[in-house]
Design an enzyme around this catalytic site. Structure first.
Site, PDB file in Angstrom:
ATOM      1  N   ARG A  69       0.875  -1.189   0.000  1.00  0.00           N
ATOM      2  CA  ARG A  69       0.000   0.000   0.000  1.00  0.00           C
ATOM      3  C   ARG A  69       0.911   1.238   0.000  1.00  0.00           C
ATOM      4  O   ARG A  69       1.796   1.361   0.851  1.00  0.00           O
ATOM      5  CB  ARG A  69      -0.849  -0.020   1.262  1.00  0.00           C
TER       6      ARG A  69
ATOM      7  N   ARG B 113      -1.236   6.982   9.387  1.00  0.00           N
ATOM      8  CA  ARG B 113      -1.369   6.392   8.049  1.00  0.00           C
ATOM      9  C   ARG B 113      -1.495   7.479   6.979  1.00  0.00           C
ATOM     10  O   ARG B 113      -1.357   8.660   7.265  1.00  0.00           O
ATOM     11  CB  ARG B 113      -2.610   5.505   8.018  1.00  0.00           C
TER      12      ARG B 113
ATOM     13  N   LYS C  37      -3.126   1.804  14.969  1.00  0.00           N
ATOM     14  CA  LYS C  37      -3.128   2.663  13.780  1.00  0.00           C
ATOM     15  C   LYS C  37      -3.689   4.039  14.110  1.00  0.00           C
ATOM     16  O   LYS C  37      -4.480   4.193  15.065  1.00  0.00           O
ATOM     17  CB  LYS C  37      -3.935   2.010  12.672  1.00  0.00           C
TER      18      LYS C  37
ATOM     19  N   LYS D  71      -5.244   7.719  12.106  1.00  0.00           N
ATOM     20  CA  LYS D  71      -5.657   8.237  10.794  1.00  0.00           C
ATOM     21  C   LYS D  71      -6.054   9.710  10.875  1.00  0.00           C
ATOM     22  O   LYS D  71      -6.725  10.117  11.830  1.00  0.00           O
ATOM     23  CB  LYS D  71      -6.840   7.422  10.266  1.00  0.00           C
TER      24      LYS D  71
ATOM     25  N   CYS E 259     -15.348  -3.143   0.447  1.00  0.00           N
ATOM     26  CA  CYS E 259     -13.941  -3.364   0.824  1.00  0.00           C
ATOM     27  C   CYS E 259     -13.396  -4.554   0.020  1.00  0.00           C
ATOM     28  O   CYS E 259     -14.132  -5.248  -0.670  1.00  0.00           O
ATOM     29  CB  CYS E 259     -13.830  -3.632   2.311  1.00  0.00           C
TER      30      CYS E 259
ATOM     31  N   CYS F 126      -8.010 -10.747   1.961  1.00  0.00           N
ATOM     32  CA  CYS F 126      -8.064 -10.244   3.334  1.00  0.00           C
ATOM     33  C   CYS F 126      -8.219 -11.401   4.319  1.00  0.00           C
ATOM     34  O   CYS F 126      -9.218 -12.130   4.277  1.00  0.00           O
ATOM     35  CB  CYS F 126      -9.219  -9.267   3.509  1.00  0.00           C
TER      36      CYS F 126
ATOM     37  N   CYS G  12     -16.353  -7.922   6.964  1.00  0.00           N
ATOM     38  CA  CYS G  12     -16.260  -8.156   8.413  1.00  0.00           C
ATOM     39  C   CYS G  12     -16.505  -6.833   9.131  1.00  0.00           C
ATOM     40  O   CYS G  12     -16.617  -5.788   8.489  1.00  0.00           O
ATOM     41  CB  CYS G  12     -14.891  -8.756   8.768  1.00  0.00           C
TER      42      CYS G  12
ATOM     43  N   CYS H 173     -13.714  -1.299   6.807  1.00  0.00           N
ATOM     44  CA  CYS H 173     -12.814  -0.652   5.836  1.00  0.00           C
ATOM     45  C   CYS H 173     -13.553   0.111   4.733  1.00  0.00           C
ATOM     46  O   CYS H 173     -13.013   1.053   4.174  1.00  0.00           O
ATOM     47  CB  CYS H 173     -11.900  -1.707   5.209  1.00  0.00           C
TER      48      CYS H 173
HETATM   49 FE1  SRM Z   1      -8.874  -1.525   6.645  1.00  0.00          FE
HETATM   50  C1  SRM Z   1      -7.501  -4.089   8.389  1.00  0.00           C
HETATM   51  C2  SRM Z   1      -8.167  -3.063   3.742  1.00  0.00           C
HETATM   52  C3  SRM Z   1      -9.614   1.306   5.019  1.00  0.00           C
HETATM   53  C4  SRM Z   1     -10.487  -0.383   9.438  1.00  0.00           C
HETATM   54  N1  SRM Z   1      -7.918  -3.259   6.154  1.00  0.00           N
HETATM   55  C5  SRM Z   1      -7.387  -4.156   7.028  1.00  0.00           C
HETATM   56  C6  SRM Z   1      -6.567  -5.207   6.268  1.00  0.00           C
HETATM   57  C7  SRM Z   1      -5.162  -4.723   6.177  1.00  0.00           C
HETATM   58  C8  SRM Z   1      -6.632  -6.640   6.839  1.00  0.00           C
HETATM   59  C9  SRM Z   1      -5.542  -7.028   7.798  1.00  0.00           C
HETATM   60  O1  SRM Z   1      -5.362  -6.370   8.855  1.00  0.00           O
HETATM   61  O2  SRM Z   1      -4.868  -8.012   7.515  1.00  0.00           O
HETATM   62  C10 SRM Z   1      -7.288  -5.160   4.902  1.00  0.00           C
HETATM   63  C11 SRM Z   1      -6.460  -5.593   3.704  1.00  0.00           C
HETATM   64  C12 SRM Z   1      -7.332  -6.225   2.652  1.00  0.00           C
HETATM   65  C13 SRM Z   1      -6.619  -6.478   1.381  1.00  0.00           C
HETATM   66  O3  SRM Z   1      -6.449  -7.664   1.024  1.00  0.00           O
HETATM   67  O4  SRM Z   1      -6.244  -5.536   0.694  1.00  0.00           O
HETATM   68  C14 SRM Z   1      -7.809  -3.738   4.897  1.00  0.00           C
HETATM   69  N2  SRM Z   1      -8.771  -0.957   4.745  1.00  0.00           N
HETATM   70  C15 SRM Z   1      -8.555  -1.755   3.677  1.00  0.00           C
HETATM   71  C16 SRM Z   1      -8.810  -1.028   2.379  1.00  0.00           C
HETATM   72  C17 SRM Z   1      -7.891  -1.452   1.247  1.00  0.00           C
HETATM   73  C18 SRM Z   1     -10.283  -1.219   1.983  1.00  0.00           C
HETATM   74  C19 SRM Z   1     -10.632  -0.873   0.564  1.00  0.00           C
HETATM   75  O5  SRM Z   1     -11.202  -1.753  -0.082  1.00  0.00           O
HETATM   76  O6  SRM Z   1     -10.388   0.241   0.118  1.00  0.00           O
HETATM   77  C20 SRM Z   1      -8.627   0.421   2.864  1.00  0.00           C
HETATM   78  C21 SRM Z   1      -7.200   0.886   2.776  1.00  0.00           C
HETATM   79  C22 SRM Z   1      -7.052   2.277   3.291  1.00  0.00           C
HETATM   80  C23 SRM Z   1      -5.685   2.865   3.100  1.00  0.00           C
HETATM   81  O7  SRM Z   1      -5.335   3.143   1.965  1.00  0.00           O
HETATM   82  O8  SRM Z   1      -4.996   3.076   4.107  1.00  0.00           O
HETATM   83  C24 SRM Z   1      -9.028   0.289   4.322  1.00  0.00           C
HETATM   84  N3  SRM Z   1      -9.797   0.207   7.159  1.00  0.00           N
HETATM   85  C25 SRM Z   1     -10.107   1.209   6.302  1.00  0.00           C
HETATM   86  C26 SRM Z   1     -11.052   2.105   6.908  1.00  0.00           C
HETATM   87  C27 SRM Z   1     -11.700   3.317   6.238  1.00  0.00           C
HETATM   88  C28 SRM Z   1     -10.924   4.567   6.444  1.00  0.00           C
HETATM   89  O9  SRM Z   1      -9.887   4.594   7.093  1.00  0.00           O
HETATM   90  O10 SRM Z   1     -11.402   5.579   5.937  1.00  0.00           O
HETATM   91  C29 SRM Z   1     -11.322   1.604   8.181  1.00  0.00           C
HETATM   92  C30 SRM Z   1     -12.355   2.166   9.178  1.00  0.00           C
HETATM   93  C31 SRM Z   1     -11.884   3.399   9.868  1.00  0.00           C
HETATM   94  C32 SRM Z   1     -11.050   3.052  11.053  1.00  0.00           C
HETATM   95  O11 SRM Z   1      -9.858   2.906  10.927  1.00  0.00           O
HETATM   96  O12 SRM Z   1     -11.628   2.888  12.145  1.00  0.00           O
HETATM   97  C33 SRM Z   1     -10.520   0.426   8.323  1.00  0.00           C
HETATM   98  N4  SRM Z   1      -8.927  -2.099   8.595  1.00  0.00           N
HETATM   99  C34 SRM Z   1      -9.701  -1.526   9.563  1.00  0.00           C
HETATM  100  C35 SRM Z   1      -9.586  -2.303  10.780  1.00  0.00           C
HETATM  101  C36 SRM Z   1     -10.290  -2.014  12.127  1.00  0.00           C
HETATM  102  C37 SRM Z   1      -9.479  -1.086  12.962  1.00  0.00           C
HETATM  103  C38 SRM Z   1     -10.033  -0.924  14.341  1.00  0.00           C
HETATM  104  O13 SRM Z   1      -9.921   0.158  14.896  1.00  0.00           O
HETATM  105  O14 SRM Z   1     -10.564  -1.879  14.897  1.00  0.00           O
HETATM  106  C39 SRM Z   1      -8.733  -3.387  10.471  1.00  0.00           C
HETATM  107  C40 SRM Z   1      -8.300  -4.523  11.408  1.00  0.00           C
HETATM  108  C41 SRM Z   1      -7.198  -4.146  12.321  1.00  0.00           C
HETATM  109  O15 SRM Z   1      -6.605  -3.064  12.266  1.00  0.00           O
HETATM  110  O16 SRM Z   1      -6.910  -4.982  13.184  1.00  0.00           O
HETATM  111  C42 SRM Z   1      -8.351  -3.226   9.094  1.00  0.00           C
HETATM  112 FE1  SF4 Z   2     -10.935  -7.178   5.322  1.00  0.00          FE
HETATM  113 FE2  SF4 Z   2     -12.850  -6.662   7.056  1.00  0.00          FE
HETATM  114 FE3  SF4 Z   2     -11.396  -4.675   6.057  1.00  0.00          FE
HETATM  115 FE4  SF4 Z   2     -13.119  -5.886   4.516  1.00  0.00          FE
HETATM  116  S1  SF4 Z   2     -13.623  -4.730   6.370  1.00  0.00           S
HETATM  117  S2  SF4 Z   2     -10.977  -5.419   3.964  1.00  0.00           S
HETATM  118  S3  SF4 Z   2     -13.047  -7.975   5.234  1.00  0.00           S
HETATM  119  S4  SF4 Z   2     -10.639  -6.276   7.360  1.00  0.00           S
END
Ligand code: SRM
Ligand code: SF4
Length: 559
Positions: free
Chosen positions: A75, A144, A208, A210, A433, A439, A478, A482
């Site tokens: 990324r 990030r 993390k 943001k 997502c 994922c 899930c 995201c």
């Molecule tokens: Fe996310 C984890 C994809 C935006 C909340 N996110 C993941 C992971 C890395 C899975 C992992 O931990 O192994 C996913 C990778 C999937 C893959 O195969 O690519 C993943 N997140 C994404 C993306 C690619 C979704 C998309 O389809 O666009 C986004 C990448 C953003 C970026 O460029 O940095 C993405 N993730 C978000 C957002 C939205 C935002 O930030 O605007 C959120 C919700 C906002 C937030 O952070 O609260 C988000 N991602 C999470 C979480 C839950 C964090 C938490 O506080 O509990 C996880 C899981 C974790 O961190 O343990 C996670």
């Molecule tokens: Fe993976 Fe859950 Fe984020 Fe979707 S919402 S990319 S299933 S961690």
């Protein structure tokens, strides 16, 4: 302060990591496995990568007694989401050579490449480095990618505000030289003082972090879902940029069955003018979270929980103590929407912008539309920049009037214009997502399923005369959120294969969380529910009332 005696496993890995090096350099050379060690899997995130495996092929590999098909997702860190045409061309080639070929635009205005083998990582990062691009801190317990309102139409001082994204990203970059040593083969530092890090120290953040910048009236980046949301305040009389309202404590991730976790929108705590004060406030909000965030339970380690534990007034007081000044009272602002402006738009300088519809942010060629070929050919003309949006789209940007016909011709040649125009209101406002197959946390499909589901929802809407409605619909595999489903008018959150919780009642402006309506629905149940809800909406809504507002007024949620 956080309890140092009960540190989570990841905290211990960070502390002994030698500034994020771990054994990554050695692990890369190990040809027996496609993976890196377990500890290094945590550290590699700080370098902008995740170790993954193809979940579609797990069974087949297990039957053959083969190791899982490990690969890496990279990324990039692109504050504000801007690439030049040269950078796009090179990215196109890098994606083709080393990854699945798909360029995936994320919900945070950057791109991901999937499916890189361990041996592909170094060449990939070296190529990006030549383009002045990196993946430092794109993941991990650090700040990030900083997002910013994407479209220069939003104000004539857009560029000035946009520049803050890169400045904030720089301010909060880790000082470790590990990235340069491990991936770019730069010389090892001899004096450890060179990478002493007053901000992150050797423990980094508990989780993390943001930051996003919105330029009202559009909230296209969902500013209130960030740990720090900055809302640009522009004087309506003289159109001058005054400073930022600061909001803290947004975050969406939850865990099914863990009532201690919840989504939260950021709370506006005040206004700040002037760069020194702004950067000081941001920096110290981060240091407070560093010092007080939960380091025992990663599920409760985001800033939102720190704030709710100690209280917003305590946080403000601590911030004033650390910065030496108090924030001013928050200034008025209004969000009216959070959409992308599809099609052609002209800005105040007479430059043109084209926003194509890119379903789930996946740039590839398929039988319907050749997005990847089109963008490559447009980049080759050198006539358009590339700006990513927080809705997984991009904007072909800054095009001079005289160059517009050439770009338009390419858009038509590859059916991009047709594809964009044909997308229904609900489809254009959808986000899914990544979820399966890469994922590891996905419980259900998202980007591979939502397009089909929308294809079944569209006739329902049309049947009720609602085909033109721009309903904001989002799906995640899930509860981590995201695709920001908890601020959608219709949100689906995966619970198990083929099953989703249905959330209703978010608004168009991104200022309200939705609420759970029904649990564990399969496709048939989803369509049945929506058919009934659309019927009621059509019958009983007040003129102009949005679906999410109507759902809230009807109390369509579980008590
Ligand atoms: Fe996310 C984890 C994809 C935006 C909340 N996110 C993941 C992971 C890395 C899975 C992992 O931990 O192994 C996913 C990778 C999937 C893959 O195969 O690519 C993943 N997140 C994404 C993306 C690619 C979704 C998309 O389809 O666009 C986004 C990448 C953003 C970026 O460029 O940095 C993405 N993730 C978000 C957002 C939205 C935002 O930030 O605007 C959120 C919700 C906002 C937030 O952070 O609260 C988000 N991602 C999470 C979480 C839950 C964090 C938490 O506080 O509990 C996880 C899981 C974790 O961190 O343990 C996670
Ligand atoms: Fe993976 Fe859950 Fe984020 Fe979707 S919402 S990319 S299933 S961690």
């Amino acid at each position: 302060m956080s309890d140092g005696n009960n540190l989570s496993a990841v905290e211990k890995i960070k502390l002994k990591s030698d500034a994020l090096r771990g054994t990554l350099a050695e692990g890369l050379k190990d040809e027996i496995t496609g993976a890196v060690s377990e500890d290094d899997q945590s550290l590699v995130k700080f370098h902008g990568m995740y170790q993954q495996d193809d979940r579609d092929r797990r069974e087949e590999r297990a039957e053959k007694k083969l190791e899982r098909l490990y690969s890496f997702m990279i990324r990039l860190r692109i504050p504000g989401g801007f690439l030049t045409p040269e950078q796009w061309i090179a990215t196109h080639h890098i994606a083709g050579e080393h990854s699945t070929g798909v360029i995936k635009i994320t919900t945070r205005q950057t791109i991901q490449l999937h499916g890189l083998l361990k041996s592909d990582i170094k060449p990939t990062l070296k190529s990006f480095n030549q383009l002045h691009l990196d993946s430092i801190a794109a993941c991990g317990d650090v700040n990030r990618n900083v997002t910013c309102a994407a479209h220069p139409l939003q104000s004539d001082i857009h560029e000035k505000i946009h520049a803050y994204a890169a400045r904030i990203s720089e301010l909060l970059l880790p000082r470790s030289r590990a990235y340069y040593e491990i991936w770019l083969d730069e010389e090892k530092i001899t004096d450890k003082k060179e990478e002493e890090d007053p901000l992150y120290q050797d423990r980094y953040l508990p989780r993390k972090f943001k930051i996003g910048i919105a330029i009202p009236p559009n909230n296209d980046i969902d500013v209130l879902t960030n740990d720090i949301g900055l809302i640009a305040i522009i004087d309506p009389h003289d159109n001058q940029f005054q400073g930022f309202n600061i909001a803290i404590g947004g975050g969406l991730g939850t865990t099914h069955g863990n009532a201690e976790t919840y989504p939260r929108l950021a709370t506006v705590i005040g206004f700040v003018a002037g760069d020194d004060r702004l950067f000081s406030a941001i920096y110290e909000i981060v240091t407070i979270q560093r010092d007080y965030g939960n380091r025992s339970d990663r599920k409760l380690a985001r800033l939102k929980y720190t704030i709710d534990k100690y209280g917003i007034e305590w946080y403000k007081k601590e911030l004033a103590q650390r910065t030496g000044f108090e924030l001013e009272e928050a200034r008025p602002y209004t969000f009216t929407d959070r959409k992308d402006y599809y099609g052609w738009q002209e800005n105040h300088q007479g430059l043109w912008y084209y926003t194509p519809f890119i379903e789930s942010g996946r740039v590839l060629d398929d039988e319907r539309v050749a997005l990847k070929s089109a963008f490559y050919e447009i980049a080759q003309t050198g006539k358009a920049n590339f700006r990513f949006t927080g809705n997984q789209n991009l904007i072909l940007a800054d095009i001079r009037k005289k160059d517009k016909p050439a770009v338009d011709k390419i858009l038509k040649k590859y059916k991009v214009a047709e594809h964009t125009e044909a997308a229904s209101g609900i489809r254009r406002n959808s986000i899914a997502c990544v979820a399966l197959p890469t994922c590891p946390l996905a419980l259900a499909e998202a980007q591979r399923y939502l397009p089909d589901l929308i294809g079944k929802i569209e006739p329902l809407l049309a049947g009720h005369g609602l085909g033109e409605e721009n309903i904001i619909i989002r799906m995640t595999g899930c509860p981590n959120g995201c695709g920001r489903p908890y601020v959608a008018e219709i949100g689906f959150v995966g619970t198990a294969s083929g099953r989703y919780n249905l959330y209703l009642g978010g608004d168009h402006e991104g200022t309200r969380l939705n609420r759970i309506y029904k649990e564990n629905l399969d496709e048939a149940a989803i369509l049945k529910e929506l058919d009934l809800l659309f019927w009621l909406y059509r019958k009983e809504r007040i003129t102009g009332e949005k679906f999410g507002d109507f759902a809230l007024r009807q109390r369509w949620y579980k008590p």
